[in-house]
Design an enzyme around this catalytic site. Sequence first.
Site, PDB file in Angstrom:
ATOM      1  N   ASP A   6       1.074  -0.994  -0.128  1.00  0.00           N
ATOM      2  CA  ASP A   6      -0.192   0.175  -0.002  1.00  0.00           C
ATOM      3  C   ASP A   6       0.855   1.400  -0.162  1.00  0.00           C
ATOM      4  O   ASP A   6       2.069   1.416   0.313  1.00  0.00           O
ATOM      5  CB  ASP A   6      -1.203  -0.307   0.976  1.00  0.00           C
ATOM      6  CG  ASP A   6      -1.802   1.079   1.582  1.00  0.00           C
ATOM      7  OD1 ASP A   6      -2.202   1.386  -0.037  1.00  0.00           O
ATOM      8  OD2 ASP A   6      -2.034   1.602   2.071  1.00  0.00           O
ATOM      9  N   SER A   7       0.295   2.415  -0.455  1.00  0.00           N
ATOM     10  CA  SER A   7       1.247   3.425   0.284  1.00  0.00           C
ATOM     11  C   SER A   7       1.720   4.003   1.123  1.00  0.00           C
ATOM     12  O   SER A   7       2.979   4.319   1.548  1.00  0.00           O
ATOM     13  CB  SER A   7      -0.317   4.960  -0.512  1.00  0.00           C
ATOM     14  OG  SER A   7      -1.180   4.858   0.318  1.00  0.00           O
ATOM     15  N   CYS A  69      -4.459  -1.596  -1.770  1.00  0.00           N
ATOM     16  CA  CYS A  69      -4.343   0.216  -1.751  1.00  0.00           C
ATOM     17  C   CYS A  69      -5.002   0.417  -3.583  1.00  0.00           C
ATOM     18  O   CYS A  69      -4.857  -0.538  -3.763  1.00  0.00           O
ATOM     19  CB  CYS A  69      -2.832   0.419  -2.508  1.00  0.00           C
ATOM     20  SG  CYS A  69      -3.204   2.548  -2.946  1.00  0.00           S
ATOM     21  N   GLU A 148      -3.788   9.096   8.720  1.00  0.00           N
ATOM     22  CA  GLU A 148      -2.524   8.535   8.712  1.00  0.00           C
ATOM     23  C   GLU A 148      -1.781   9.449  10.037  1.00  0.00           C
ATOM     24  O   GLU A 148      -0.812   9.444  10.960  1.00  0.00           O
ATOM     25  CB  GLU A 148      -1.721   9.588   7.216  1.00  0.00           C
ATOM     26  CG  GLU A 148      -1.836   8.472   6.385  1.00  0.00           C
ATOM     27  CD  GLU A 148      -0.449   7.694   6.351  1.00  0.00           C
ATOM     28  OE1 GLU A 148       0.575   7.680   7.230  1.00  0.00           O
ATOM     29  OE2 GLU A 148      -0.952   6.395   5.235  1.00  0.00           O
ATOM     30  N   CYS A 182     -11.226   2.943  -0.203  1.00  0.00           N
ATOM     31  CA  CYS A 182      -9.473   3.015   0.157  1.00  0.00           C
ATOM     32  C   CYS A 182      -9.428   2.588   1.475  1.00  0.00           C
ATOM     33  O   CYS A 182      -9.843   2.541   1.771  1.00  0.00           O
ATOM     34  CB  CYS A 182      -8.920   5.243   0.171  1.00  0.00           C
ATOM     35  SG  CYS A 182      -7.454   5.221   1.163  1.00  0.00           S
ATOM     36  N   HIS A 184      -7.755   2.912   3.663  1.00  0.00           N
ATOM     37  CA  HIS A 184      -7.167   3.483   4.895  1.00  0.00           C
ATOM     38  C   HIS A 184      -8.725   3.573   6.160  1.00  0.00           C
ATOM     39  O   HIS A 184      -8.298   4.018   7.112  1.00  0.00           O
ATOM     40  CB  HIS A 184      -6.604   4.942   4.711  1.00  0.00           C
ATOM     41  CG  HIS A 184      -5.581   5.129   4.577  1.00  0.00           C
ATOM     42  ND1 HIS A 184      -3.967   4.668   3.420  1.00  0.00           N
ATOM     43  CD2 HIS A 184      -4.033   5.447   5.306  1.00  0.00           C
ATOM     44  CE1 HIS A 184      -4.212   4.692   3.223  1.00  0.00           C
ATOM     45  NE2 HIS A 184      -2.712   5.689   4.789  1.00  0.00           N
TER      46      HIS A 184
END
Length: 260
Positions: A6-7, A69, A148, A182, A184
């Site tokens: 993932d990023s 991702c 994040e 996404c 996240h």
Amino acid sequence: MIGVFDSGMGGLTAIKQIVKMMPNEDIVYFGDTGRVPYGTRSKDTIIKYACQDVRFLLSKNVDAILIACGTVSANAISVLREQFDVPIFGVVEAAADKAVRVTKNKTVGIIGTNATVKSGAYTSHIKALDQNIKTVSTPCPLFVPLVENGFTDANNEITRLTCEHYLSDIKASGADTLILGCTHYPIIAPVISKVLPCVELVNTGAEAAVRLFEEVKPMGGTGKIEYYVSDDVASFKAAAELFLEMPVGENVFKVDIEKY
Ligand code: DGL
């Protein structure tokens, strides 16, 4: 051994599900924490980064790769499948299938990064399965930095107001299903549910892990997980334990991804 990338931290939502279903599988995770976010970048840059991520995982001799991702799955999966001779799974197909199965009023909301929504990938997959399903898509670029940076508590007012702002069109559409496009976003699912009560949320990372489980025979390892990141190891460790709700131990290493 399965490679997952993932990023940043979002792909850990897929790791959680893989560990539940395949507890003996060895996993190598790469989180591109030095270059997150991907979702604000051009398709060319996303493809370049994704190729480096796959080359790194192949250097660890993985047998299959899960792109955990939404941004990479939506923008780069066909290039990756063409370029690399390894089974590659993404999140888009699995999540779109689930949404089509779940929606009763045939109205599906889709949220994701700018690059994911721009790609139209979730909508194309849904329409290919059922032309009659109406989709409403909204990019939510502030969600990744909120996650994040740890604005993840169910009672966080800033996150709730951001959700109110982004989700108003989807609420107005009456969608009964929402794809968290996404990886996240499941971390703030409790806040999203406060704004959209009674809407079924599709966790893309978890759905992709289920698909991987169905299609890849367990390879029988020892359940060892190694984590690699392209930025600070200590901050990844702390945040990863929050995401995974389990200790990550000492197996977190830094990698210079530009070399791949
Ligand atoms: N987890 C990534 C995704 O699913 C994060 C997005 C980003 O890097 O912008 O799209």
